[in-house]
Enzyme design. Structure first.
Site, PDB file in Angstrom:
ATOM      1  N   PHE A 159     -30.063 -40.053 -28.009  1.00 29.92           N
ATOM      2  CA  PHE A 159     -31.317 -40.458 -27.361  1.00 29.92           C
ATOM      3  C   PHE A 159     -32.008 -39.277 -26.685  1.00 29.92           C
ATOM      4  CE2 PHE A 159     -28.422 -44.082 -27.412  1.00 29.92           C
ATOM      5  CZ  PHE A 159     -29.202 -45.070 -27.992  1.00 29.92           C
ATOM      6  N   LEU A 160     -31.754 -38.083 -27.197  1.00 33.29           N
ATOM      7  CA  LEU A 160     -32.267 -36.897 -26.521  1.00 33.29           C
ATOM      8  C   LEU A 160     -33.702 -36.590 -26.910  1.00 33.29           C
ATOM      9  CD1 LEU A 160     -29.131 -34.747 -27.286  1.00 33.29           C
ATOM     10  CD2 LEU A 160     -29.681 -35.849 -25.106  1.00 33.29           C
ATOM     11  N   CYS A 273     -39.920 -38.278 -34.273  1.00 30.82           N
ATOM     12  CA  CYS A 273     -39.172 -39.532 -34.072  1.00 30.82           C
ATOM     13  C   CYS A 273     -40.031 -40.784 -33.965  1.00 30.82           C
ATOM     14  CB  CYS A 273     -38.312 -39.407 -32.830  1.00 30.82           C
ATOM     15  SG  CYS A 273     -37.271 -37.954 -32.879  1.00 30.82           S
ATOM     16  N   LYS A 276     -42.056 -41.915 -37.168  1.00 30.31           N
ATOM     17  CA  LYS A 276     -41.123 -42.204 -38.268  1.00 30.31           C
ATOM     18  C   LYS A 276     -40.336 -43.483 -37.962  1.00 30.31           C
ATOM     19  CE  LYS A 276     -37.212 -39.806 -38.348  1.00 30.31           C
ATOM     20  NZ  LYS A 276     -35.849 -40.117 -38.567  1.00 30.31           N
ATOM     21  N   ARG A 341     -44.480 -31.522 -36.255  1.00 31.12           N
ATOM     22  CA  ARG A 341     -44.366 -32.757 -37.040  1.00 31.12           C
ATOM     23  C   ARG A 341     -45.106 -33.900 -36.340  1.00 31.12           C
ATOM     24  NH1 ARG A 341     -38.053 -32.905 -38.111  1.00 31.12           N
ATOM     25  NH2 ARG A 341     -38.105 -31.814 -36.112  1.00 31.12           N
TER      26      ARG A 341
HETATM   27  C1  UGA Z   1     -38.252 -39.025 -28.428  1.00 33.17           C
HETATM   28  C2  UGA Z   1     -37.621 -39.918 -27.330  1.00 33.17           C
HETATM   29  O1  UGA Z   1     -38.246 -39.654 -26.072  1.00 33.17           O
HETATM   30  C3  UGA Z   1     -36.112 -39.656 -27.220  1.00 33.17           C
HETATM   31  O2  UGA Z   1     -35.526 -40.569 -26.292  1.00 33.17           O
HETATM   32  C4  UGA Z   1     -35.472 -39.856 -28.606  1.00 33.17           C
HETATM   33  O3  UGA Z   1     -34.078 -39.615 -28.582  1.00 33.17           O
HETATM   34  C5  UGA Z   1     -36.115 -38.882 -29.581  1.00 33.17           C
HETATM   35  O4  UGA Z   1     -37.533 -39.191 -29.651  1.00 33.17           O
HETATM   36  C6  UGA Z   1     -35.444 -39.054 -30.922  1.00 33.17           C
HETATM   37  O5  UGA Z   1     -35.471 -40.145 -31.483  1.00 33.17           O
HETATM   38  O6  UGA Z   1     -34.761 -38.120 -31.365  1.00 33.17           O
HETATM   39  P1  UGA Z   1     -39.194 -36.512 -28.495  1.00 33.17           P
HETATM   40  O7  UGA Z   1     -39.784 -36.899 -29.820  1.00 33.17           O
HETATM   41  O8  UGA Z   1     -38.470 -35.235 -28.388  1.00 33.17           O
HETATM   42  O9  UGA Z   1     -38.169 -37.668 -27.995  1.00 33.17           O
HETATM   43  O10 UGA Z   1     -40.394 -36.388 -27.497  1.00 33.17           O
HETATM   44  P2  UGA Z   1     -40.982 -37.130 -26.202  1.00 33.17           P
HETATM   45  O11 UGA Z   1     -40.807 -36.224 -25.057  1.00 33.17           O
HETATM   46  O12 UGA Z   1     -40.513 -38.518 -26.071  1.00 33.17           O
HETATM   47  O13 UGA Z   1     -42.535 -37.126 -26.583  1.00 33.17           O
HETATM   48  C7  UGA Z   1     -43.035 -37.761 -27.757  1.00 33.17           C
HETATM   49  C8  UGA Z   1     -44.548 -37.710 -27.745  1.00 33.17           C
HETATM   50  O14 UGA Z   1     -45.076 -38.595 -26.759  1.00 33.17           O
HETATM   51  C9  UGA Z   1     -45.129 -36.332 -27.430  1.00 33.17           C
HETATM   52  O15 UGA Z   1     -46.241 -36.091 -28.260  1.00 33.17           O
HETATM   53  C10 UGA Z   1     -45.533 -36.463 -25.973  1.00 33.17           C
HETATM   54  O16 UGA Z   1     -46.513 -35.546 -25.598  1.00 33.17           O
HETATM   55  C11 UGA Z   1     -46.025 -37.904 -25.966  1.00 33.17           C
HETATM   56  N1  UGA Z   1     -46.044 -38.551 -24.622  1.00 33.17           N
HETATM   57  C12 UGA Z   1     -44.920 -38.615 -23.881  1.00 33.17           C
HETATM   58  C13 UGA Z   1     -47.218 -39.107 -24.177  1.00 33.17           C
HETATM   59  O17 UGA Z   1     -48.239 -39.074 -24.871  1.00 33.17           O
HETATM   60  N2  UGA Z   1     -47.249 -39.710 -22.940  1.00 33.17           N
HETATM   61  C14 UGA Z   1     -46.142 -39.772 -22.166  1.00 33.17           C
HETATM   62  O18 UGA Z   1     -46.229 -40.305 -21.035  1.00 33.17           O
HETATM   63  C15 UGA Z   1     -44.945 -39.222 -22.638  1.00 33.17           C
END
Ligand code: UGA
Length: 478
Positions: A159-160, A273, A276, A341
Site C-alpha cells: 500500500f505504499l 496505480c 489502472k 505514467r
Molecule cells: C497510490 C496510493 O496512494 C498508495 O496507497 C498505493 O499503494 C499506490 O497508489 C499503489 O497502488 O501502488 P501513488 O500512486 O504513489 O500511491 O501516489 P499518491 O501520492 O497517492 O498520488 C496519486 C495522485 O493523486 C497524484 O497525481 C497526486 O498528485 C494526486 N493527489 C493526491 C491529489 O490530486 N490530491 C490529493 O489530495 C492527493
C-alpha cells in the site's frame, strides 16, 4: 528465511531491500540484465536510474552481497526457499483489464523450476503487486498443472505511495496477508515477525481473495475521495468567488471521520496505480455482471479534471489557445518523481495541441528525460515537435502567452516573482495545483489567474471599475 523477490521495479526492489534489512536471505531476481547490473554496483546514481526512492540506494548499498543478492538466474535457488514474492508489472490493456502476460510467464517459469526441486520443503508463492481478485487462485492452478508439490499461494498487497516506499515498508499502516492454511500464515509471520504483535501496525490475516479485494477497494476509495474534492469542492468554489477553498478544506476535514489526505484539489490524480486499478476493478465487476456506476463516474471525473482548466480558460476567460505559446510547468504525475505514467500533463499536452497552440515550452525538475525519450516522441504524433524542453521554469515561461502548472513541485510556490520578471501582461496563468500563494499581487499587476478549485480572477480595468461590479480580483488579497 530464504526469500526470492521476482521483479525489481518500484514494488520489488524496495521490498527486497527492506526484507534484507531484517536479516532475511534475499535474492532479488529480474530478467533485465542491465537493471540487475546497475543494482549490483550499489551506486546511488545507477540504482536511481531505475527506481528513485528516498533511502533506497542507501539500504541496497548496506545490504548488498550480505543479505541481499541480485541475480538473473534463480534455477539453482529453489531448494530450501521459504517464500517467493511476485512483484511484476500488470499494465492496463485497452479494455481496462490487467495485462497478466509478464505475471503468467514468470509463474510458469517458477512452476517448472519448483517442480524439479529435490528438497520438497513448503514454499509459499506470494502476490505482492496489484493483481485482479482471483489471481492467487490462478497461480495455484498453474502450480498444480506443472505438478509442483508442497506449496501454498498467498496475497500480500503493498500500500505504499511512490516516494515513501522505504519509510512505508519499515513502518506500514497495516500488513494484509491472505492465505489458505495456518501453515502458510505461519511462514509469513516469520517474514513479518516485527509487525505481527506491533502496537500500532495492524496485522491482518484473511483469505487471498479478501486481500486482493482490499487493495482495489483502498485505491479506488482514495481516488473517489480525491474526485469528490475535485468534482464537488472544486465546482462549488469556482462557481462562487466568495468561497475560499483553503477554509473549505479546514472546515470540512475538522471531523475525525473525514480525511485531510485527498482534500488537495488538483488537475486530476495520475500515476501508475489509481487509473489502472479503477479501470481493472470496473472490468472485473462488469465481468461478474455487477453495477459499476460509482466507479465509472469517479474515473470520468478524474480524467475530465485533467483538461478541465483548458476548457475553463476558453469558456470562462474567453482565452483562445490558437497559435499561442504555452509554458507547461510540471510533467510528472506528482512532485518528487520522474514518473509520468497517467500524468495530467499528458492530457494537457493533447488538449493544447488539439486547440492549435503554436508551441509548448515544457519544464520539469526530474521528468525531462522521460518526457523526451518516451512520451513526446515526434514519431508517435507529428504535433509533438511543437514541444520544446527547457532547463528552468523561467526559460520555459520566457516568450510564452500563457502558463499551465501541472505538478505540485515545491519550487513552483515561488513562481509569482519569476512570472513578473519574465512575462508581461496580458498573460493567462492556469494553476492546476493551486501553487501560487501570492496570486493577488499578480492579478493586481494585470495578469489573469485561473486556478483549479477557484474562480477566474481578472485584473481590474477601467471598464470593470466604472460598472461598479465586484471583480473577483478583489478577493485575491483576502
Ligand atoms: C497510490 C496510493 O496512494 C498508495 O496507497 C498505493 O499503494 C499506490 O497508489 C499503489 O497502488 O501502488 P501513488 O500512486 O504513489 O500511491 O501516489 P499518491 O501520492 O497517492 O498520488 C496519486 C495522485 O493523486 C497524484 O497525481 C497526486 O498528485 C494526486 N493527489 C493526491 C491529489 O490530486 N490530491 C490529493 O489530495 C492527493
Amino acid at each position: 528465511m530464504k526469500i526470492i523477490v521476482v521483479g525489481t521495479g518500484f514494488v520489488g526492489l524496495p521490498h527486497a531491500a527492506v526484507l534484507a534489512e531484517y536479516g532475511h536471505e534475499v535474492y532479488a531476481y529480474d530478467i533485465d540484465e542491465k537493471r540487475i547490473n546497475a543494482y549490483r554496483t550499489g551506486k546511488r546514481a545507477e540504482i536511481e536510474r531505475y527506481v528513485n526512492e528516498p533511502g533506497l540506494a542507501a539500504s541496497v548499498a548496506e545490504n548488498i552481497g550480505n543479505y541481499l543478492i541480485f541475480t538473473t538466474d534463480i534455477s539453482d535457488l529453489m531448494d530450501g526457499t521459504d517464500i517467493i514474492f511476485l512483484c511484476l508489472n500488470t499494465p492496463p490493456k485497452r479494455d481496462g483489464s490487467s495485462d497478466l502476460s509478464y505475471y503468467l510467464n514468470a509463474s510458469h517459469h517458477l512452476a517448472e523450476l519448483l517442480e524439479q526441486r529435490e528438497n520438497k520443503k513448503r514454499v509459499v508463492l506470494v502476490n505482492k503487486s496489484t493483481v485482479p481478485v482471483g489471481t492467487a487462485r490462478l497461480l495455484e492452478n498453474i502450480m498444480n498443472e506443472h505438478g509442483v508439490e508442497n506449496f501454498g499461494v498467498a496475497s500480500n498487497p503493498e500500500f505504499l505511495a511512490q516516494g515513501n516506499a522505504i519509510i512505508g515498508s519499515r513502518r506500514p499502516d497495516r500488513v494484509v496477508v491472505g492465505a489458505d492454511s495456518e501453515e502458510d500464515f505461519e511462514i509469513l509471520r516469520g517474514v513479518y515477525s516485527q509487525f505481527v504483535n506491533h502496537v500500532r501496525i495492524r496485522y491482518l490475516e484473511t483469505t487471498p481473495e479478501t486481500a486482493e479485494a482490499i487493495k482495489y477497494m483502498a485505491n479506488t476509495l482514495l481516488l473517489t475521495y480525491i474526485s469528490f474534492w475535485n468534482g464537488v469542492g472544486g465546482r462549488l468554489a469556482e462557481s462562487h468567488s466568495n468561497i475560499r477553498m483553503e477554509d473549505l478544506k479546514i472546515g470540512v476535514t475538522s471531523d475525525g471521520r473525514i480525511s485531510t489526505w485527498g482534500s488537495y484539489v488538483s488537475n486530476g490524480a495520475g500515476g501508475s496505480c489509481f487509473g489502472k486499478d479503477i479501470q481493472s476493478l470496473i472490468y472485473q465487476l462488469n465481468k461478474a455482471g455487477r453495477s459499476t456506476d460509482l466507479l465509472q463516474a469517479v474515473y470520468n471525473i478524474n480524467e475530465y479534471q485533467k483538461t478541465y482548466l483548458v476548457d475553463r480558460a476558453i469558456y470562462e476567460a474567453g482565452f483562445s489557445f490558437n497559435q499561442k505559446t504555452v509554458a507547461l510547468l510540471g510533467l510528472a504525475f506528482k512532485k518528487r518523481t520522474n514518473d509520468m505514467r497517467d500524468s495530467a500533463a499528458l492530457k494537457v499536452v493533447e488538449s493544447l495541441l488539439a486547440r492549435g497552440v503554436k508551441s509548448i515550452r515544457a519544464y520539469d525538475p526530474l521528468a525531462m528525460d522521460n518526457a523526451q525519450n518516451l512520451w513526446f516522441n515526434p514519431e508517435k504524433n507529428h504535433l509533438f515537435d511543437r514541444i520544446s524542453y527547457h532547463p528552468s521554469a523561467a526559460e520555459a515561461i520566457s516568450g510564452s502567452d500563457a502558463l499551465y502548472i501541472s505538478t505540485d513541485w515545491e519550487e513552483f510556490r515561488g513562481l509569482a516573482h519569476t512570472i513578473e520578471t519574465t512575462a508581461k501582461p496580458p498573460y493567462m496563468i492556469l494553476d492546476g495545483r493551486r501553487m501560487i500563494p501570492d496570486y493577488g499581487a499578480l492579478v493586481d499587476s494585470g495578469y489573469e489567474y485561473l486556478p483549479v478549485g477557484g474562480a477566474l480572477l481578472t485584473p481590474i480595468t477601467e471598464a470593470t471599475e466604472d460598472s461598479g461590479g465586484q471583480n473577483p480580483a478583489d478577493l485575491s488579497s483576502k
